[in-house]
Design a protein around this motif. Structure first.
Motif, PDB file in Angstrom:
ATOM      1  N   ALA A  81      69.022  -5.063 139.306  1.00  0.00           N
ATOM      2  CA  ALA A  81      68.769  -5.305 140.947  1.00  0.00           C
ATOM      3  C   ALA A  81      68.586  -6.940 140.857  1.00  0.00           C
ATOM      4  CB  ALA A  81      67.345  -4.765 141.364  1.00  0.00           C
ATOM      5  N   LEU A  82      67.901  -7.520 139.551  1.00  0.00           N
ATOM      6  CA  LEU A  82      67.628  -9.042 139.632  1.00  0.00           C
ATOM      7  C   LEU A  82      68.813  -9.842 139.286  1.00  0.00           C
ATOM      8  CD1 LEU A  82      64.086  -9.544 138.701  1.00  0.00           C
ATOM      9  CD2 LEU A  82      65.006  -9.106 141.016  1.00  0.00           C
ATOM     10  N   GLY A  83      69.943  -9.142 139.331  1.00  0.00           N
ATOM     11  CA  GLY A  83      71.294  -9.855 138.902  1.00  0.00           C
ATOM     12  C   GLY A  83      71.381 -11.205 139.898  1.00  0.00           C
ATOM     13  N   ALA A  84      71.297 -11.148 141.069  1.00  0.00           N
ATOM     14  CA  ALA A  84      71.575 -11.985 142.023  1.00  0.00           C
ATOM     15  C   ALA A  84      71.018 -13.327 141.561  1.00  0.00           C
ATOM     16  CB  ALA A  84      71.201 -11.538 143.495  1.00  0.00           C
ATOM     17  N   GLY A  85      69.273 -13.204 141.283  1.00  0.00           N
ATOM     18  CA  GLY A  85      68.796 -14.262 140.995  1.00  0.00           C
ATOM     19  C   GLY A  85      69.226 -15.135 139.683  1.00  0.00           C
ATOM     20  N   THR A  86      69.511 -14.413 138.466  1.00  0.00           N
ATOM     21  CA  THR A  86      70.152 -14.884 137.405  1.00  0.00           C
ATOM     22  C   THR A  86      71.461 -15.466 137.792  1.00  0.00           C
ATOM     23  OG1 THR A  86      68.911 -13.166 136.019  1.00  0.00           O
ATOM     24  CG2 THR A  86      70.596 -14.250 135.135  1.00  0.00           C
ATOM     25  N   GLN A  87      72.369 -14.912 138.373  1.00  0.00           N
ATOM     26  CA  GLN A  87      73.704 -15.434 138.824  1.00  0.00           C
ATOM     27  C   GLN A  87      73.503 -16.822 139.371  1.00  0.00           C
ATOM     28  OE1 GLN A  87      75.143 -12.254 141.081  1.00  0.00           O
ATOM     29  NE2 GLN A  87      75.534 -10.788 139.343  1.00  0.00           N
ATOM     30  N   ALA A  88      72.556 -16.815 140.374  1.00  0.00           N
ATOM     31  CA  ALA A  88      72.228 -18.315 141.176  1.00  0.00           C
ATOM     32  C   ALA A  88      71.856 -19.372 140.195  1.00  0.00           C
ATOM     33  CB  ALA A  88      70.998 -18.190 141.937  1.00  0.00           C
ATOM     34  N   PHE A  89      71.203 -19.034 139.042  1.00  0.00           N
ATOM     35  CA  PHE A  89      70.792 -20.040 137.735  1.00  0.00           C
ATOM     36  C   PHE A  89      72.117 -20.494 137.062  1.00  0.00           C
ATOM     37  CE2 PHE A  89      66.340 -18.729 138.562  1.00  0.00           C
ATOM     38  CZ  PHE A  89      65.879 -20.294 138.889  1.00  0.00           C
ATOM     39  N   VAL A  90      72.580 -19.469 136.509  1.00  0.00           N
ATOM     40  CA  VAL A  90      73.940 -19.343 135.781  1.00  0.00           C
ATOM     41  C   VAL A  90      74.993 -20.020 136.450  1.00  0.00           C
ATOM     42  CG1 VAL A  90      75.839 -17.894 134.585  1.00  0.00           C
ATOM     43  CG2 VAL A  90      73.333 -17.365 134.379  1.00  0.00           C
ATOM     44  N   LEU A  91      75.516 -19.675 137.680  1.00  0.00           N
ATOM     45  CA  LEU A  91      76.329 -20.488 138.431  1.00  0.00           C
ATOM     46  C   LEU A  91      75.909 -21.837 138.687  1.00  0.00           C
ATOM     47  CD1 LEU A  91      77.362 -17.659 140.965  1.00  0.00           C
ATOM     48  CD2 LEU A  91      78.984 -18.573 139.132  1.00  0.00           C
ATOM     49  N   LEU A  92      74.972 -22.138 139.390  1.00  0.00           N
ATOM     50  CA  LEU A  92      74.479 -23.560 139.429  1.00  0.00           C
ATOM     51  C   LEU A  92      74.360 -24.284 138.307  1.00  0.00           C
ATOM     52  CD1 LEU A  92      73.355 -25.597 141.431  1.00  0.00           C
ATOM     53  CD2 LEU A  92      70.941 -24.723 140.778  1.00  0.00           C
ATOM     54  N   SER A  93      74.142 -23.859 136.997  1.00  0.00           N
ATOM     55  CA  SER A  93      74.130 -24.523 135.823  1.00  0.00           C
ATOM     56  C   SER A  93      75.434 -24.869 135.239  1.00  0.00           C
ATOM     57  CB  SER A  93      73.457 -23.904 134.804  1.00  0.00           C
ATOM     58  OG  SER A  93      72.170 -23.201 134.929  1.00  0.00           O
ATOM     59  N   TRP A  94      76.408 -24.019 135.624  1.00  0.00           N
ATOM     60  CA  TRP A  94      77.917 -24.103 135.290  1.00  0.00           C
ATOM     61  C   TRP A  94      78.342 -25.315 136.129  1.00  0.00           C
ATOM     62  CZ3 TRP A  94      81.288 -22.181 131.694  1.00  0.00           C
ATOM     63  CH2 TRP A  94      82.784 -22.352 132.028  1.00  0.00           C
ATOM     64  N   MET A  95      78.097 -25.155 137.403  1.00  0.00           N
ATOM     65  CA  MET A  95      78.591 -26.196 138.546  1.00  0.00           C
ATOM     66  C   MET A  95      78.177 -27.626 138.084  1.00  0.00           C
ATOM     67  SD  MET A  95      79.149 -24.225 141.938  1.00  0.00           S
ATOM     68  CE  MET A  95      77.611 -23.614 142.098  1.00  0.00           C
ATOM     69  N   LEU A  96      76.903 -27.676 137.713  1.00  0.00           N
ATOM     70  CA  LEU A  96      76.180 -29.028 137.271  1.00  0.00           C
ATOM     71  C   LEU A  96      76.904 -29.549 135.913  1.00  0.00           C
ATOM     72  CD1 LEU A  96      72.708 -28.330 138.359  1.00  0.00           C
ATOM     73  CD2 LEU A  96      74.176 -29.974 139.422  1.00  0.00           C
ATOM     74  N   VAL A  97      77.035 -28.777 135.110  1.00  0.00           N
ATOM     75  CA  VAL A  97      77.570 -29.041 133.848  1.00  0.00           C
ATOM     76  C   VAL A  97      79.234 -29.385 133.481  1.00  0.00           C
ATOM     77  CG1 VAL A  97      77.676 -28.533 131.298  1.00  0.00           C
ATOM     78  CG2 VAL A  97      75.586 -28.127 132.624  1.00  0.00           C
ATOM     79  N   VAL A  98      79.759 -28.318 134.035  1.00  0.00           N
ATOM     80  CA  VAL A  98      81.380 -28.091 133.879  1.00  0.00           C
ATOM     81  C   VAL A  98      81.949 -28.530 135.067  1.00  0.00           C
ATOM     82  CG1 VAL A  98      83.310 -26.448 133.276  1.00  0.00           C
ATOM     83  CG2 VAL A  98      80.763 -26.221 132.194  1.00  0.00           C
ATOM     84  N   GLY A  99      81.394 -28.014 136.411  1.00  0.00           N
ATOM     85  CA  GLY A  99      82.505 -28.340 137.483  1.00  0.00           C
ATOM     86  C   GLY A  99      82.690 -26.944 138.500  1.00  0.00           C
ATOM     87  N   PRO A 100      83.518 -27.056 139.364  1.00  0.00           N
ATOM     88  CA  PRO A 100      83.583 -25.767 139.978  1.00  0.00           C
ATOM     89  C   PRO A 100      83.894 -24.643 139.564  1.00  0.00           C
ATOM     90  CG  PRO A 100      84.725 -27.955 141.037  1.00  0.00           C
ATOM     91  CD  PRO A 100      84.388 -28.212 139.598  1.00  0.00           C
ATOM     92  N   THR A 101      83.637 -23.657 139.967  1.00  0.00           N
ATOM     93  CA  THR A 101      83.953 -22.309 139.576  1.00  0.00           C
ATOM     94  C   THR A 101      85.241 -21.896 140.231  1.00  0.00           C
ATOM     95  OG1 THR A 101      82.758 -20.753 141.083  1.00  0.00           O
ATOM     96  CG2 THR A 101      81.654 -21.459 138.792  1.00  0.00           C
TER      97      THR A 101
ATOM     98  N   ILE B 168      72.930 -10.519 130.795  1.00  0.00           N
ATOM     99  CA  ILE B 168      71.728 -11.341 129.953  1.00  0.00           C
ATOM    100  C   ILE B 168      70.488 -10.583 130.585  1.00  0.00           C
ATOM    101  CG2 ILE B 168      70.243 -13.261 130.787  1.00  0.00           C
ATOM    102  CD1 ILE B 168      72.902 -14.934 130.872  1.00  0.00           C
ATOM    103  N   ASN B 169      70.519  -9.979 131.962  1.00  0.00           N
ATOM    104  CA  ASN B 169      69.311  -9.304 132.307  1.00  0.00           C
ATOM    105  C   ASN B 169      69.152  -8.113 131.620  1.00  0.00           C
ATOM    106  OD1 ASN B 169      68.807 -11.216 134.453  1.00  0.00           O
ATOM    107  ND2 ASN B 169      68.853  -9.894 136.075  1.00  0.00           N
ATOM    108  N   LEU B 170      70.165  -7.390 131.470  1.00  0.00           N
ATOM    109  CA  LEU B 170      70.083  -5.948 130.639  1.00  0.00           C
ATOM    110  C   LEU B 170      69.518  -6.334 129.198  1.00  0.00           C
ATOM    111  CD1 LEU B 170      73.043  -3.982 131.944  1.00  0.00           C
ATOM    112  CD2 LEU B 170      70.507  -3.781 132.191  1.00  0.00           C
ATOM    113  N   ALA B 171      69.929  -7.299 128.493  1.00  0.00           N
ATOM    114  CA  ALA B 171      69.738  -7.691 127.178  1.00  0.00           C
ATOM    115  C   ALA B 171      68.218  -7.910 127.075  1.00  0.00           C
ATOM    116  CB  ALA B 171      70.526  -8.872 126.776  1.00  0.00           C
ATOM    117  N   VAL B 172      67.850  -8.792 128.090  1.00  0.00           N
ATOM    118  CA  VAL B 172      66.102  -9.040 128.319  1.00  0.00           C
ATOM    119  C   VAL B 172      65.360  -7.797 128.215  1.00  0.00           C
ATOM    120  CG1 VAL B 172      64.599 -10.122 129.356  1.00  0.00           C
ATOM    121  CG2 VAL B 172      66.584 -11.425 128.958  1.00  0.00           C
ATOM    122  N   ALA B 173      65.915  -6.782 129.398  1.00  0.00           N
ATOM    123  CA  ALA B 173      65.107  -5.759 129.537  1.00  0.00           C
ATOM    124  C   ALA B 173      65.162  -4.867 128.428  1.00  0.00           C
ATOM    125  CB  ALA B 173      65.957  -4.783 130.769  1.00  0.00           C
ATOM    126  N   GLU B 174      66.481  -4.636 127.548  1.00  0.00           N
ATOM    127  CA  GLU B 174      66.414  -3.969 126.489  1.00  0.00           C
ATOM    128  C   GLU B 174      65.463  -4.521 125.249  1.00  0.00           C
ATOM    129  OE1 GLU B 174      67.499  -0.232 125.397  1.00  0.00           O
ATOM    130  OE2 GLU B 174      68.289  -1.290 126.857  1.00  0.00           O
TER     131      GLU B 174
END
Length: 224
Positions: free
Chosen positions: A166-186, A201-207
């Motif tokens: 359920a919290l995937g959207a929060g992690t996705q925001a961080f991951v996508l933003l980090s990618w765009m800042l470092v690499v560029g557009p997706t 990532i979320n499921l790995a942390v949960a596990e």
């Protein structure tokens, strides 16, 4: 301050560190959802990006409301002191969280299957959303079956997995933003990979926390 008091303070801080972090992570989709609700109820201009929501608002409104309840209220389920007792806060909150989580997952699946794909999304991301959305719903059902058997450890494990998805959207925001800042557009493929990786990532942390709780419980059972 005595050593006993110091340990007590540290324990309380540790106990609240996880739910605090989860609430912070939840704020990203919660704020985005609030903005979408404002758009739908405030007479915003219909555009190609939001036309699907105006054409069929019930699923998206249901999803936003239930995800908000599920993510924010669910964070407090990870506070150990709230899980004690037959009439604990944990149990009472669970009666709200289970239907909220099911509605959030099912409405998300409905939107994935019946809303037109937005620009930048593709078939791969659609499949990924269906897989993880189905996984969330299935995890909640597995949690329900476990609690009916009074298997509290298995119940907690499945509900933790559902919450992680359920919290995937929060992690996705961080991951996508980090990618765009470092690499560029997706692009379509990159976006699908990054969003899928965020759920992983979320499921790995949960596990990790599930296995740590299991190991701790086993250690306490072992004879000294």
């Amino acid at each position: 301050m005595t050593s006993k008091t110091t340990r007590y303070v540290r324990t309380r801080r540790t106990a609240w560190a996880i739910p605090t972090a989860l609430i912070i992570l939840s704020l990203i989709p919660v704020i985005a959802g609030a903005a979408r609700l404002t758009e739908l109820t405030g007479g915003a201009t219909v555009t190609p990006q939001n036309a699907r929501f105006f054409a069929s608002p019930i699923p998206v409104v249901t999803h936003i409301v239930t995800v908000t309840v599920y993510s924010l209220l669910g964070a407090f389920q990870f506070v150990p002191t709230l899980r004690r007792g037959r009439q604990s806060w944990h149990r009472m909150a669970g009666r709200v969280l289970i239907p909220a989580g099911l509605l959030a997952g099912l409405s998300g699946l409905w939107m994935s299957m019946f809303y037109a794909l937005p620009e930048g999304d593709g078939e791969a991301l659609l499949v990924i959303r269906l897989v993880f959305g189905s996984g969330m719903v299935a995890s909640i059902f597995m949690g329900i079956l476990a609690i009916r058997r009074r298997d509290y450890a298995i119940h907690g494990a499945w509900m933790t997995r559902a919450y992680a998805i359920a919290l995937g959207a929060g992690t996705q925001a961080f991951v996508l933003l980090s990618w765009m800042l470092v690499v560029g557009p997706t692009y379509e493929t990159t976006r699908a990979v990054l969003m899928g990786a965020s759920w992983v990532i979320n499921l790995a942390v949960a596990e990790y926390f599930i296995q740590r709780r299991r190991a701790t419980a086993q250690f306490r059972k072992e004879p000294r």
